[in-house]
Write a protein that holds these residues in place. Structure first.
Motif, mmCIF file in Angstrom:
data_model
loop_
_atom_site.group_PDB
_atom_site.id
_atom_site.type_symbol
_atom_site.label_atom_id
_atom_site.label_comp_id
_atom_site.label_asym_id
_atom_site.label_seq_id
_atom_site.Cartn_x
_atom_site.Cartn_y
_atom_site.Cartn_z
ATOM 1 N N VAL A 220 0.824 -1.226 0.000
ATOM 2 C CA VAL A 220 0.000 0.000 0.000
ATOM 3 C C VAL A 220 0.853 1.269 0.000
ATOM 4 C CG1 VAL A 220 -2.014 -1.071 1.092
ATOM 5 C CG2 VAL A 220 -0.266 0.015 2.537
ATOM 6 N N ARG A 221 2.138 1.130 0.267
ATOM 7 C CA ARG A 221 3.004 2.314 0.223
ATOM 8 C C ARG A 221 3.327 2.727 -1.206
ATOM 9 N NH1 ARG A 221 7.507 -0.046 4.224
ATOM 10 N NH2 ARG A 221 7.023 -1.858 2.911
ATOM 11 N N GLY B 56 10.836 3.372 12.479
ATOM 12 C CA GLY B 56 9.524 2.830 12.831
ATOM 13 C C GLY B 56 8.430 3.858 12.616
ATOM 14 N N PHE B 57 8.696 5.088 13.016
ATOM 15 C CA PHE B 57 7.719 6.170 12.817
ATOM 16 C C PHE B 57 7.405 6.313 11.329
ATOM 17 C CE2 PHE B 57 6.346 10.499 12.103
ATOM 18 C CZ PHE B 57 5.501 10.772 13.168
ATOM 19 N N ILE B 58 8.449 6.306 10.522
ATOM 20 C CA ILE B 58 8.262 6.491 9.071
ATOM 21 C C ILE B 58 7.416 5.352 8.494
ATOM 22 C CG2 ILE B 58 9.474 6.518 6.845
ATOM 23 C CD1 ILE B 58 11.814 7.915 8.453
ATOM 24 N N ASP B 59 7.748 4.122 8.844
ATOM 25 C CA ASP B 59 6.977 2.986 8.306
ATOM 26 C C ASP B 59 5.536 2.999 8.826
ATOM 27 O OD1 ASP B 59 9.072 2.135 6.786
ATOM 28 O OD2 ASP B 59 9.555 0.371 7.995
ATOM 29 N N VAL C 19 2.562 3.173 6.104
ATOM 30 C CA VAL C 19 1.576 2.097 5.911
ATOM 31 C C VAL C 19 0.214 2.509 6.490
ATOM 32 C CG1 VAL C 19 0.957 -0.295 6.439
ATOM 33 C CG2 VAL C 19 3.357 0.303 5.945
ATOM 34 N N ASP C 20 0.220 2.998 7.727
ATOM 35 C CA ASP C 20 -1.049 3.172 8.457
ATOM 36 C C ASP C 20 -1.824 4.422 8.039
ATOM 37 O OD1 ASP C 20 -0.523 0.828 9.880
ATOM 38 O OD2 ASP C 20 0.592 1.907 11.441
ATOM 39 N N PHE C 21 -1.133 5.451 7.579
ATOM 40 C CA PHE C 21 -1.884 6.612 7.069
ATOM 41 C C PHE C 21 -1.727 6.787 5.556
ATOM 42 C CE2 PHE C 21 -2.533 10.992 5.789
ATOM 43 C CZ PHE C 21 -3.874 11.080 6.091
ATOM 44 N N VAL C 22 -0.471 6.915 5.111
ATOM 45 C CA VAL C 22 -0.273 7.153 3.670
ATOM 46 C C VAL C 22 -0.817 5.968 2.863
ATOM 47 C CG1 VAL C 22 1.421 7.650 1.852
ATOM 48 C CG2 VAL C 22 1.741 8.605 4.139
ATOM 49 N N GLY C 23 -0.648 4.757 3.383
ATOM 50 C CA GLY C 23 -1.150 3.562 2.694
ATOM 51 C C GLY C 23 -2.662 3.602 2.529
ATOM 52 N N ALA C 24 -3.352 4.070 3.568
ATOM 53 C CA ALA C 24 -4.818 4.189 3.472
ATOM 54 C C ALA C 24 -5.181 5.256 2.443
ATOM 55 C CB ALA C 24 -5.402 4.525 4.840
ATOM 56 N N HIS C 25 -4.466 6.378 2.489
ATOM 57 C CA HIS C 25 -4.745 7.453 1.525
ATOM 58 C C HIS C 25 -4.426 7.001 0.090
ATOM 59 C CE1 HIS C 25 -4.965 11.218 -0.532
ATOM 60 N NE2 HIS C 25 -3.685 11.150 -0.854
ATOM 61 N N PHE D 141 -0.158 8.389 15.718
ATOM 62 C CA PHE D 141 -0.324 9.611 14.921
ATOM 63 C C PHE D 141 -1.081 9.307 13.629
ATOM 64 C CE2 PHE D 141 1.643 12.997 12.121
ATOM 65 C CZ PHE D 141 0.884 14.025 12.641
ATOM 66 N N ALA D 142 -0.718 8.183 12.992
ATOM 67 C CA ALA D 142 -1.386 7.799 11.746
ATOM 68 C C ALA D 142 -2.886 7.588 11.984
ATOM 69 C CB ALA D 142 -0.752 6.522 11.189
#
Ligand SMILES: NC(=O)c1ccc[n+]([C@@H]2O[C@H](COP(=O)([O-])OP(=O)(O)OC[C@H]3O[C@@H](n4cnc5c(N)ncnc54)[C@H](O)[C@@H]3O)[C@@H](O)[C@H]2O)c1
Length: 287
Positions: free
Chosen positions: A76-77, A116-119, A123-129, A172-173
Motif C-alpha cells: 500500500v506504500r 519505525g515512525f516512518i513505516d 503504511v497506516d496513514f499514507v497507505g490508506a490514503h 499519529f497515523a
C-alpha cells in the motif's frame, strides 16, 4: 439475495486477520473481491506479515462462498502497485463499489533514526490514503469507503507509550485517519459517495498477538526481568475494555464493515465509529 449482490470490494491487508475476514464476509453478502496484501516482511515490524500462502487461503475461502476474487501481491506504500492490482480487478469485474483500506502495522523495531515512525506513517496513514486515491477515479454514486483506524491510536498512553518511534507513528497515523474521514467525507458527499472509519479496540489477530504487545501489557513482568507470554498477556487484556472481554474477534469488525458497505447505511458518512467494548469511555482520549 445478499446485501452486496453485484458489487465489487477492493480490500487491502486481505491476506489474513481482519482483511481476510472482511473479504469472506463481503463475499458472503454477494460481493466479488479484489484482495491485496504485501506478502513479505517489513524489517521494522517484529512479527511476520501475511505470506503468499495466506493470501491463497483468502482466495479459497472467498471462492467457497461462490463469489470470485482477484488477489494480488501489492504494497500500500506504492501507488503503482495498488493501481496495477486495481486494474487487474477492473479487467475481471469491470467496476469497484466498496473500498476497505485495512492494511496496517505496528513497527517496533527502529533500526535507524525514526524508521519505525516512518513505516508506521507510510503504511497506516499514507497507505490508506494511497488506497483511496487509486480507487477514487473509479467510484460512482452509492460507493462506500471504509478505513480501519484504531481506538488505541485515538487514546493516550497506549502504543505511543511503548517506547519506540513506531508506536508514536501508529498513534499519529490513526489520529490522522480520524481527521481524514471528517475532512474528505464532506468532499465526497455531493457525489453520493460515503467515507467512514472503524476504530476497533484490541482484535484477536497477529498485530495483537506478538511479543511487543505482550510486553506492553505486562510491564510488571518486564521489570522483574521476565519475558511475558501470550498467557501472561491474556490476563491483562481485559483491562482495556469496560465490557468483560479481552479483545474482539475479526467477525465483529467485519459485521460493521458489511453494514457500512451496504445500502443499509446509505446516509451514514463522515463517522469515526468506535468498535471498542467501551474502551474509549475509560481511557484518556487524544483526539
Ligand atoms: N489487531 C488489533 O488489535 C487492532 C486494533 C485496532 C486496529 N487494528 C487495525 O486493523 C487493521 C488490520 O490489522 P489486523 O488486526 O488484521 O492485523 P494483521 O497483522 O493480522 O493484518 C494486517 C495485514 O496487513 C498486511 N499489510 C501490512 N503492511 C502492508 C502493506 N504495506 N501493504 C499491503 N499489505 C500490508 C499484512 O501482511 C497483514 O495481512 C490494521 O490497520 C490495524 O492497525 C488492529
Amino acid at each position: 439475495m445478499g446485501k452486496l449482490e453485484g458489487k465489487v470490494a477492493f480490500i487491502t491487508g486481505a491476506g489474513r486477520g481482519q482483511g481476510r475476514s472482511h473479504a469472506v464476509t463481503l463475499a458472503g453478502e454477494g460481493a466479488d473481491i479484489i484482495a491485496v496484501d504485501i506478502c513479505e516482511d517489513i524489517p521494522t515490524v517484529n512479527y511476520e506479515m501475511a505470506s503468499a500462502e495466506d493470501l491463497a487461503q483468502t482466495v479459497k475461502e472467498v471462492e467457497a462462498t461462490g463469489r470470485s476474487i482477484v488477489a494480488v501481491k501489492a504494497d500500500v506504500r506504492v501507488k503503482e502497485q495498488l493501481k496495477s492490482a486495481l486494474d487487474q480487478g477492473l479487467a475481471r469485474f469491470g467496476r469497484v463499489d466498496i473500498v476497505c483500506a485495512n492494511a496496517g502495522i505496528l513497527p517496533m523495531n527502529d533500526r535507524t533514526l525514526i524508521e519505525g515512525f516512518i513505516d508506521g506513517m507510510d503504511v497506516d496513514f499514507v497507505g490508506a490514503h494511497n488506497t483511496v486515491a487509486v480507487v477514487a477515479p473509479h467510484l460512482r454514486a452509492g460507493a462506500s469507503i471504509i478505513v480501519t483506524g484504531s481506538c488505541a491510536g485515538l487514546m493516550k498512553n497506549t502504543t505511543e507509550a511503548m517506547g519506540k518511534t513506531g508506536g508514536v507513528g501508529y498513534s499519529f497515523a490513526k489520529r490522522l485517519v480520524f481527521q481524514y474521514v471528517e475532512t474528505l467525507a464532506l468532499q465526497l458527499a455531493p457525489h453520493n459517495i460515503r467515507l467512514n472509519a472503524v476504530h476497533p479496540t484490541n482484535v484477536n489477530t497477529r498485530l495483537l498477538m506478538n511479543d511487543d504487545i505482550y510486553r506492553s501489557f505486562r510491564p510488571d513482568l518486564v521489570a522483574a526481568g521476565k519475558i511475558p507470554t501470550r498467557e501472561d498477556a491474556e490476563v491483562a487484556f481485559p483491562a482495556m475494555q469496560p465490557m468483560p472481554i479481552p479483545y474482539i474477534e475479526v467477525g465483529d469488525a467485519s459485521a460493521l464493515v458489511a453494514f457500512l458497505a451496504s445500502d443499509d447505511s446509505r446516509y451514514i458518512t463522515g463517522l469515526n465509529i468506535r468498535l471498542d467494548a467501551g474502551s474509549m469511555l475509560k481511557g484518556e482520549r487524544a483526539i
